[in-house]
Design a protein around this motif. Sequence first.
Motif, mmCIF file in Angstrom:
data_model
loop_
_atom_site.group_PDB
_atom_site.id
_atom_site.type_symbol
_atom_site.label_atom_id
_atom_site.label_comp_id
_atom_site.label_asym_id
_atom_site.label_seq_id
_atom_site.Cartn_x
_atom_site.Cartn_y
_atom_site.Cartn_z
ATOM 1 N N THR A 40 45.828 15.754 6.033
ATOM 2 C CA THR A 40 44.807 15.433 5.025
ATOM 3 C C THR A 40 44.933 16.338 3.799
ATOM 4 O O THR A 40 44.770 15.878 2.659
ATOM 5 C CB THR A 40 43.393 15.564 5.611
ATOM 6 O OG1 THR A 40 43.243 16.856 6.226
ATOM 7 C CG2 THR A 40 43.134 14.488 6.650
ATOM 8 N N SER A 180 46.842 10.492 13.452
ATOM 9 C CA SER A 180 46.066 9.576 12.606
ATOM 10 C C SER A 180 45.212 8.635 13.454
ATOM 11 O O SER A 180 44.067 8.344 13.104
ATOM 12 C CB SER A 180 46.997 8.768 11.699
ATOM 13 O OG SER A 180 47.726 9.615 10.840
ATOM 14 N N THR A 239 42.655 5.919 6.372
ATOM 15 C CA THR A 239 43.387 6.081 7.634
ATOM 16 C C THR A 239 44.109 4.794 8.024
ATOM 17 O O THR A 239 45.269 4.822 8.452
ATOM 18 C CB THR A 239 42.425 6.496 8.761
ATOM 19 O OG1 THR A 239 41.726 7.688 8.380
ATOM 20 C CG2 THR A 239 43.190 6.774 10.057
#
Length: 424
Positions: A40, A180, A239
Amino acid sequence: MENKKTNPKKKQGKSLTKRITGWLHLWLGLVSGIIVLTVTLSGTVFVFCDEIVDLCAGSAKYVQAPVNAKKMTPEELLVKFHEQVPDRKAFYFDTYREADRTFRVASATKPPKDKNAEKAEKPKGKGRGPRGVFAYHYLDPYTGKVMGSTKSYEFFYVVAHIHAQLLAGKFGKTVVGVASIIFFIQLIGGLILWWPKKWNKTTRTTAFKIKSGTKWRRKNYDFHNVFGFYSLLPAVFITITGLIMAYKILTDLTQAAFGGVADAHKIAEKYEPKFDPDKKALSFTDFIDRSLKEIPQAKQVRMSVPRKDSSTVYNVVAAKFIGLKSIVDGKSKEVNKYTGDEINYPKEVLMHEVIEHMNFDLHVGYWGGMFGKIFTFVIGIICTSLPVTGFLIWWGRRNKSGKKGKEVKNIHQHRKESHHEQLV
Protein backbone atom coordinates in the motif's frame (compact mmCIF):
# COMPACT_ATOMS: atom_id res chain seq x y z
CA MET A 1 -17.41 -24.18 55.74
CA GLU A 2 -20.56 -22.83 54.16
CA ASN A 3 -20.97 -23.31 50.44
CA LYS A 4 -22.37 -20.32 48.63
CA LYS A 5 -24.07 -21.02 45.34
CA THR A 6 -24.44 -18.16 43.05
CA ASN A 7 -26.24 -18.01 39.71
CA PRO A 8 -24.96 -14.89 38.00
CA LYS A 9 -26.87 -13.79 34.96
CA LYS A 10 -25.26 -14.76 31.71
CA LYS A 11 -23.57 -11.72 30.23
CA GLN A 12 -24.40 -10.82 26.69
CA GLY A 13 -21.09 -10.94 24.82
CA LYS A 14 -20.14 -10.78 21.17
CA SER A 15 -21.93 -13.00 18.71
CA LEU A 16 -20.22 -16.11 17.35
CA THR A 17 -19.87 -14.40 13.97
CA LYS A 18 -18.05 -11.43 15.51
CA ARG A 19 -15.83 -13.68 17.65
CA ILE A 20 -14.75 -15.72 14.62
CA THR A 21 -14.36 -12.58 12.50
CA GLY A 22 -12.32 -10.92 15.24
CA TRP A 23 -10.00 -13.92 15.51
CA LEU A 24 -9.48 -14.03 11.73
CA HIS A 25 -9.09 -10.26 11.55
CA LEU A 26 -6.36 -10.37 14.18
CA TRP A 27 -4.27 -13.27 12.91
CA LEU A 28 -4.64 -12.59 9.20
CA GLY A 29 -3.59 -9.02 9.94
CA LEU A 30 -0.53 -10.11 11.92
CA VAL A 31 0.51 -12.58 9.21
CA SER A 32 0.10 -10.20 6.26
CA GLY A 33 0.67 -6.82 7.94
CA ILE A 34 4.21 -6.12 6.75
CA ILE A 35 3.41 -7.16 3.16
CA VAL A 36 0.20 -5.11 3.06
CA LEU A 37 2.00 -2.08 4.48
CA THR A 38 4.78 -2.39 1.87
CA VAL A 39 2.34 -2.82 -1.02
CA THR A 40 0.00 0.00 0.00
CA LEU A 41 2.84 2.43 0.78
CA SER A 42 4.60 1.81 -2.55
CA GLY A 43 1.30 2.15 -4.41
CA THR A 44 0.55 5.41 -2.60
CA VAL A 45 3.96 6.84 -3.51
CA PHE A 46 3.43 5.92 -7.18
CA VAL A 47 0.23 8.00 -7.47
CA PHE A 48 2.17 11.27 -7.88
CA CYS A 49 5.02 9.80 -9.95
CA ASP A 50 4.52 12.23 -12.87
CA GLU A 51 4.60 15.31 -10.66
CA ILE A 52 7.72 14.08 -8.85
CA VAL A 53 9.49 13.23 -12.13
CA ASP A 54 8.85 16.76 -13.42
CA LEU A 55 9.93 18.24 -10.09
CA CYS A 56 13.21 16.29 -10.20
CA ALA A 57 13.90 17.55 -13.74
CA GLY A 58 13.83 21.15 -12.53
CA SER A 59 15.07 23.77 -14.99
CA ALA A 60 16.27 21.07 -17.42
CA LYS A 61 12.73 20.91 -18.79
CA TYR A 62 13.09 24.34 -20.39
CA VAL A 63 15.50 26.13 -22.71
CA GLN A 64 15.77 29.67 -24.05
CA ALA A 65 14.36 29.36 -27.57
CA PRO A 66 16.45 31.24 -30.17
CA VAL A 67 14.59 33.68 -32.41
CA ASN A 68 13.48 32.10 -35.72
CA ALA A 69 15.50 28.96 -34.93
CA LYS A 70 14.31 25.56 -36.09
CA LYS A 71 14.32 22.48 -33.91
CA MET A 72 16.57 19.58 -34.86
CA THR A 73 14.83 16.41 -36.03
CA PRO A 74 14.31 13.56 -33.52
CA GLU A 75 16.76 11.42 -35.51
CA GLU A 76 19.46 14.12 -35.20
CA LEU A 77 18.76 14.61 -31.51
CA LEU A 78 18.98 10.87 -30.82
CA VAL A 79 22.36 10.78 -32.56
CA LYS A 80 23.51 13.69 -30.35
CA PHE A 81 22.18 11.91 -27.28
CA HIS A 82 24.10 8.70 -27.98
CA GLU A 83 27.27 10.69 -28.72
CA GLN A 84 27.11 12.38 -25.32
CA VAL A 85 25.83 9.40 -23.37
CA PRO A 86 27.35 6.37 -25.17
CA ASP A 87 26.68 3.90 -22.35
CA ARG A 88 22.90 4.22 -22.68
CA LYS A 89 20.27 3.16 -25.24
CA ALA A 90 17.12 5.20 -25.92
CA PHE A 91 13.81 3.38 -26.06
CA TYR A 92 11.40 6.32 -26.42
CA PHE A 93 11.42 10.10 -26.60
CA ASP A 94 9.06 12.99 -25.82
CA THR A 95 8.87 16.12 -27.93
CA TYR A 96 6.74 19.17 -27.22
CA ARG A 97 4.75 21.71 -29.19
CA GLU A 98 6.11 24.60 -27.09
CA ALA A 99 9.30 26.19 -28.42
CA ASP A 100 10.92 26.41 -24.97
CA ARG A 101 10.50 22.77 -23.93
CA THR A 102 13.47 20.43 -24.09
CA PHE A 103 13.54 17.11 -25.92
CA ARG A 104 13.23 14.25 -23.39
CA VAL A 105 14.82 10.85 -23.95
CA ALA A 106 14.00 7.73 -21.91
CA SER A 107 16.94 5.34 -21.87
CA ALA A 108 18.54 2.41 -20.09
CA THR A 109 22.14 1.37 -19.56
CA LYS A 110 23.19 -0.96 -22.35
CA PRO A 111 22.94 -4.70 -21.63
CA PRO A 112 26.00 -6.98 -21.76
CA LYS A 113 27.05 -7.99 -25.29
CA ASP A 114 26.73 -11.62 -24.34
CA LYS A 115 24.50 -13.90 -26.41
CA ASN A 116 23.36 -15.40 -23.13
CA ALA A 117 22.63 -11.96 -21.70
CA GLU A 118 19.55 -13.22 -19.92
CA LYS A 119 21.76 -15.55 -17.90
CA ALA A 120 24.48 -12.98 -17.32
CA GLU A 121 25.32 -12.09 -13.75
CA LYS A 122 24.34 -8.71 -12.40
CA PRO A 123 27.01 -6.18 -13.49
CA LYS A 124 28.23 -3.95 -10.69
CA GLY A 125 27.02 -0.38 -10.98
CA LYS A 126 24.81 -1.21 -13.99
CA GLY A 127 21.53 -1.96 -12.27
CA ARG A 128 19.74 -5.27 -11.89
CA GLY A 129 21.08 -7.42 -14.69
CA PRO A 130 20.79 -6.87 -18.45
CA ARG A 131 17.82 -4.49 -18.18
CA GLY A 132 20.06 -1.75 -16.85
CA VAL A 133 19.03 1.44 -15.09
CA PHE A 134 16.32 3.74 -16.48
CA ALA A 135 16.77 7.51 -16.70
CA TYR A 136 15.44 10.63 -18.39
CA HIS A 137 17.79 13.00 -20.23
CA TYR A 138 16.74 16.48 -21.37
CA LEU A 139 18.28 17.86 -24.58
CA ASP A 140 18.26 21.34 -26.05
CA PRO A 141 16.12 20.78 -29.19
CA TYR A 142 18.11 23.45 -31.08
CA THR A 143 21.67 22.29 -30.34
CA GLY A 144 21.30 18.71 -29.09
CA LYS A 145 23.20 19.45 -25.88
CA VAL A 146 22.20 17.42 -22.81
CA MET A 147 20.80 19.96 -20.32
CA GLY A 148 20.27 17.58 -17.44
CA SER A 149 19.12 14.12 -16.37
CA THR A 150 17.23 12.37 -13.59
CA LYS A 151 16.92 8.76 -12.41
CA SER A 152 13.46 9.37 -11.02
CA TYR A 153 12.26 7.03 -13.79
CA GLU A 154 14.34 4.25 -12.24
CA PHE A 155 13.05 5.09 -8.77
CA PHE A 156 9.43 4.71 -9.81
CA TYR A 157 10.22 1.59 -11.83
CA VAL A 158 11.51 0.07 -8.59
CA VAL A 159 8.53 1.39 -6.61
CA ALA A 160 6.11 -0.17 -9.15
CA HIS A 161 7.85 -3.53 -8.94
CA ILE A 162 7.90 -3.44 -5.15
CA HIS A 163 4.17 -2.82 -5.33
CA ALA A 164 3.53 -5.63 -7.81
CA GLN A 165 6.04 -8.30 -6.79
CA LEU A 166 8.31 -7.08 -3.96
CA LEU A 167 11.22 -7.26 -6.44
CA ALA A 168 11.03 -11.04 -6.08
CA GLY A 169 9.74 -12.14 -9.49
CA LYS A 170 6.96 -14.71 -9.76
CA PHE A 171 7.29 -15.71 -6.10
CA GLY A 172 6.91 -12.09 -5.01
CA LYS A 173 3.91 -11.64 -7.29
CA THR A 174 2.27 -14.67 -5.65
CA VAL A 175 2.97 -13.29 -2.17
CA VAL A 176 1.50 -9.90 -3.10
CA GLY A 177 -1.53 -11.57 -4.64
CA VAL A 178 -2.20 -13.64 -1.51
CA ALA A 179 -1.66 -10.59 0.72
CA SER A 180 -4.12 -8.62 -1.44
CA ILE A 181 -6.76 -11.33 -1.05
CA ILE A 182 -6.18 -11.30 2.72
CA PHE A 183 -6.49 -7.50 2.73
CA PHE A 184 -9.80 -7.79 0.89
CA ILE A 185 -11.03 -10.26 3.53
CA GLN A 186 -9.73 -7.90 6.23
CA LEU A 187 -11.77 -5.02 4.81
CA ILE A 188 -14.98 -7.07 4.86
CA GLY A 189 -14.16 -8.43 8.33
CA GLY A 190 -13.45 -4.91 9.55
CA LEU A 191 -16.92 -3.81 8.43
CA ILE A 192 -18.50 -6.70 10.37
CA LEU A 193 -16.55 -5.79 13.51
CA TRP A 194 -17.30 -2.08 13.07
CA TRP A 195 -21.05 -2.59 12.68
CA PRO A 196 -22.75 -1.68 16.00
CA LYS A 197 -25.08 -4.22 17.63
CA LYS A 198 -27.65 -1.48 18.14
CA TRP A 199 -27.94 1.88 16.43
CA ASN A 200 -28.39 4.79 18.81
CA LYS A 201 -26.87 8.21 19.44
CA THR A 202 -23.91 6.78 21.35
CA THR A 203 -23.05 4.08 18.79
CA ARG A 204 -23.41 6.52 15.90
CA THR A 205 -20.98 8.91 17.57
CA THR A 206 -18.52 6.09 18.26
CA ALA A 207 -18.82 4.63 14.76
CA PHE A 208 -18.48 7.84 12.75
CA LYS A 209 -16.45 10.22 14.89
CA ILE A 210 -13.08 10.26 16.62
CA LYS A 211 -13.58 11.09 20.27
CA SER A 212 -11.54 14.05 21.47
CA GLY A 213 -9.67 14.27 24.75
CA THR A 214 -8.85 10.56 24.92
CA LYS A 215 -5.55 8.77 25.53
CA TRP A 216 -3.43 7.58 22.59
CA ARG A 217 -4.70 3.98 22.78
CA ARG A 218 -8.32 5.05 22.40
CA LYS A 219 -7.34 7.60 19.77
CA ASN A 220 -5.50 4.89 17.82
CA TYR A 221 -8.54 2.60 18.12
CA ASP A 222 -10.81 5.32 16.75
CA PHE A 223 -8.41 6.05 13.87
CA HIS A 224 -8.42 2.37 12.90
CA ASN A 225 -12.21 1.99 13.07
CA VAL A 226 -13.48 5.33 11.81
CA PHE A 227 -10.97 5.94 9.00
CA GLY A 228 -11.16 2.25 8.11
CA PHE A 229 -14.91 2.60 7.59
CA TYR A 230 -14.71 5.82 5.55
CA SER A 231 -12.10 4.33 3.23
CA LEU A 232 -13.80 0.92 2.91
CA LEU A 233 -15.53 1.22 -0.49
CA PRO A 234 -12.66 2.88 -2.40
CA ALA A 235 -10.17 0.52 -0.70
CA VAL A 236 -12.21 -2.50 -1.84
CA PHE A 237 -12.38 -1.05 -5.35
CA ILE A 238 -8.63 -0.43 -5.50
CA THR A 239 -7.96 -3.94 -4.17
CA ILE A 240 -10.23 -5.55 -6.78
CA THR A 241 -8.59 -3.66 -9.66
CA GLY A 242 -5.21 -4.71 -8.29
CA LEU A 243 -6.28 -8.36 -8.13
CA ILE A 244 -7.46 -8.13 -11.75
CA MET A 245 -3.92 -7.16 -12.75
CA ALA A 246 -2.31 -9.74 -10.46
CA TYR A 247 -4.23 -12.84 -11.58
CA LYS A 248 -4.51 -13.82 -15.23
CA ILE A 249 -7.81 -15.62 -14.69
CA LEU A 250 -9.36 -12.39 -13.38
CA THR A 251 -7.74 -10.40 -16.22
CA ASP A 252 -9.22 -12.76 -18.81
CA LEU A 253 -12.67 -12.70 -17.15
CA THR A 254 -12.64 -8.90 -17.10
CA GLN A 255 -11.63 -8.76 -20.76
CA ALA A 256 -14.36 -11.22 -21.73
CA ALA A 257 -16.98 -9.34 -19.70
CA PHE A 258 -16.29 -5.98 -21.40
CA GLY A 259 -15.70 -7.13 -24.98
CA GLY A 260 -11.95 -7.62 -24.98
CA VAL A 261 -9.88 -10.70 -25.72
CA ALA A 262 -7.29 -12.50 -23.60
CA ASP A 263 -4.60 -13.20 -26.21
CA ALA A 264 -4.76 -9.76 -27.85
CA HIS A 265 -1.01 -9.45 -28.46
CA LYS A 266 -0.83 -12.70 -30.42
CA ILE A 267 -3.82 -11.72 -32.54
CA ALA A 268 -2.35 -8.23 -33.12
CA GLU A 269 0.83 -9.65 -34.65
CA LYS A 270 -1.19 -11.06 -37.57
CA TYR A 271 -2.27 -7.56 -38.60
CA GLU A 272 1.15 -5.92 -38.42
CA PRO A 273 3.13 -5.29 -41.65
CA LYS A 274 5.99 -7.59 -42.59
CA PHE A 275 9.54 -6.28 -42.62
CA ASP A 276 10.74 -5.23 -46.07
CA PRO A 277 14.43 -4.15 -46.31
CA ASP A 278 13.71 -2.42 -49.64
CA LYS A 279 11.10 -0.11 -48.13
CA LYS A 280 12.07 3.10 -46.38
CA ALA A 281 10.42 4.08 -43.11
CA LEU A 282 8.88 7.52 -42.69
CA SER A 283 10.78 9.94 -40.49
CA PHE A 284 9.83 10.53 -36.86
CA THR A 285 8.95 14.11 -37.82
CA ASP A 286 6.27 12.82 -40.24
CA PHE A 287 4.55 10.94 -37.40
CA ILE A 288 4.86 13.88 -35.01
CA ASP A 289 3.37 16.37 -37.51
CA ARG A 290 0.50 14.00 -38.31
CA SER A 291 -0.26 13.46 -34.61
CA LEU A 292 -0.27 17.18 -33.78
CA LYS A 293 -2.67 17.84 -36.67
CA GLU A 294 -4.92 14.93 -35.72
CA ILE A 295 -5.12 16.04 -32.06
CA PRO A 296 -5.07 19.87 -31.97
CA GLN A 297 -5.08 20.04 -28.16
CA ALA A 298 -1.94 17.88 -27.94
CA LYS A 299 1.12 19.56 -26.46
CA GLN A 300 3.31 16.47 -26.24
CA VAL A 301 4.12 13.55 -28.54
CA ARG A 302 5.83 10.35 -27.45
CA MET A 303 7.33 7.85 -29.88
CA SER A 304 8.93 4.51 -29.29
CA VAL A 305 12.46 3.92 -30.57
CA PRO A 306 12.48 0.41 -32.08
CA ARG A 307 15.10 -1.96 -30.71
CA LYS A 308 15.56 -3.63 -34.07
CA ASP A 309 15.50 -2.42 -37.69
CA SER A 310 13.12 -5.27 -38.46
CA SER A 311 10.42 -3.71 -36.26
CA THR A 312 7.61 -2.43 -38.45
CA VAL A 313 5.30 -0.80 -35.89
CA TYR A 314 5.81 2.41 -33.93
CA ASN A 315 3.86 3.33 -30.83
CA VAL A 316 2.83 7.00 -31.06
CA VAL A 317 1.09 8.90 -28.26
CA ALA A 318 -0.16 12.48 -28.67
CA ALA A 319 -1.84 14.23 -25.74
CA LYS A 320 -2.07 17.32 -23.61
CA PHE A 321 0.16 15.54 -21.09
CA ILE A 322 1.92 12.16 -21.13
CA GLY A 323 3.39 10.75 -17.94
CA LEU A 324 5.07 7.49 -17.02
CA LYS A 325 1.79 5.59 -17.38
CA SER A 326 -0.78 8.32 -17.86
CA ILE A 327 -2.31 10.04 -20.88
CA VAL A 328 -4.36 13.22 -20.43
CA ASP A 329 -6.72 14.29 -23.21
CA GLY A 330 -5.07 12.39 -26.06
CA LYS A 331 -4.61 9.10 -27.85
CA SER A 332 -2.17 6.20 -28.10
CA LYS A 333 -1.92 4.22 -31.34
CA GLU A 334 0.21 1.70 -33.21
CA VAL A 335 1.23 2.85 -36.69
CA ASN A 336 2.79 1.33 -39.80
CA LYS A 337 6.33 2.72 -40.03
CA TYR A 338 6.25 2.60 -43.87
CA THR A 339 2.94 4.38 -44.47
CA GLY A 340 2.19 6.17 -41.20
CA ASP A 341 -1.29 4.64 -41.11
CA GLU A 342 -2.76 3.33 -37.89
CA ILE A 343 -2.81 -0.47 -37.75
CA ASN A 344 -6.33 -1.75 -38.38
CA TYR A 345 -6.65 -4.13 -35.43
CA PRO A 346 -9.91 -6.02 -34.75
CA LYS A 347 -12.36 -4.41 -32.35
CA GLU A 348 -11.67 -6.93 -29.55
CA VAL A 349 -7.92 -6.20 -29.70
CA LEU A 350 -8.54 -2.46 -29.40
CA MET A 351 -10.95 -3.10 -26.54
CA HIS A 352 -8.27 -5.14 -24.77
CA GLU A 353 -6.03 -2.06 -24.61
CA VAL A 354 -8.91 0.20 -23.53
CA ILE A 355 -9.91 -2.16 -20.69
CA GLU A 356 -6.32 -2.69 -19.58
CA HIS A 357 -5.59 1.04 -19.41
CA MET A 358 -8.92 1.82 -17.77
CA ASN A 359 -8.36 -0.76 -15.03
CA PHE A 360 -4.89 0.67 -14.39
CA ASP A 361 -6.22 4.24 -14.28
CA LEU A 362 -8.90 3.21 -11.79
CA HIS A 363 -6.30 1.45 -9.65
CA VAL A 364 -3.84 4.36 -9.38
CA GLY A 365 -6.27 7.29 -9.41
CA TYR A 366 -5.76 8.59 -12.95
CA TRP A 367 -9.50 8.46 -13.58
CA GLY A 368 -10.26 11.94 -12.21
CA GLY A 369 -7.31 14.18 -12.94
CA MET A 370 -5.75 15.83 -9.89
CA PHE A 371 -8.85 15.16 -7.78
CA GLY A 372 -8.61 11.43 -8.55
CA LYS A 373 -4.92 11.40 -7.61
CA ILE A 374 -5.46 13.25 -4.32
CA PHE A 375 -8.42 11.04 -3.44
CA THR A 376 -6.48 7.84 -4.18
CA PHE A 377 -3.43 9.16 -2.32
CA VAL A 378 -5.52 9.82 0.82
CA ILE A 379 -7.11 6.36 0.62
CA GLY A 380 -3.63 4.90 0.17
CA ILE A 381 -2.37 6.67 3.31
CA ILE A 382 -5.31 5.32 5.30
CA CYS A 383 -4.80 1.78 3.96
CA THR A 384 -1.10 2.01 4.80
CA SER A 385 -1.96 3.05 8.36
CA LEU A 386 -4.43 0.21 8.98
CA PRO A 387 -1.81 -2.54 9.59
CA VAL A 388 0.06 -0.15 11.92
CA THR A 389 -2.97 0.99 13.96
CA GLY A 390 -4.27 -2.59 14.03
CA PHE A 391 -0.96 -3.87 15.39
CA LEU A 392 -0.91 -1.13 18.04
CA ILE A 393 -4.42 -2.11 19.16
CA TRP A 394 -3.31 -5.74 19.57
CA TRP A 395 -0.03 -4.77 21.26
CA GLY A 396 -1.82 -2.39 23.65
CA ARG A 397 -4.35 -5.02 24.68
CA ARG A 398 -1.61 -7.61 25.08
CA ASN A 399 0.42 -5.40 27.39
CA LYS A 400 -2.70 -4.29 29.22
CA SER A 401 -3.67 -7.92 29.85
CA GLY A 402 -0.14 -8.67 31.02
CA LYS A 403 -0.23 -5.73 33.38
CA LYS A 404 -3.59 -6.80 34.82
CA GLY A 405 -2.32 -10.35 35.27
CA LYS A 406 0.73 -9.07 37.14
CA GLU A 407 -1.45 -6.89 39.40
CA VAL A 408 -3.73 -9.85 40.24
CA LYS A 409 -0.68 -12.01 40.99
CA ASN A 410 0.70 -9.31 43.31
CA ILE A 411 -2.63 -9.07 45.16
CA HIS A 412 -2.72 -12.85 45.71
CA GLN A 413 0.90 -12.78 46.92
CA HIS A 414 0.10 -9.93 49.33
CA ARG A 415 -2.92 -11.80 50.73
CA LYS A 416 -0.84 -14.96 51.17
CA GLU A 417 1.86 -13.06 53.08
CA SER A 418 -0.71 -11.32 55.30
CA HIS A 419 -2.39 -14.67 56.10
CA HIS A 420 1.01 -16.14 57.05
CA GLU A 421 1.76 -13.21 59.40
CA GLN A 422 -1.62 -13.71 61.18
CA LEU A 423 -0.87 -17.38 61.81
CA VAL A 424 2.53 -16.53 63.25
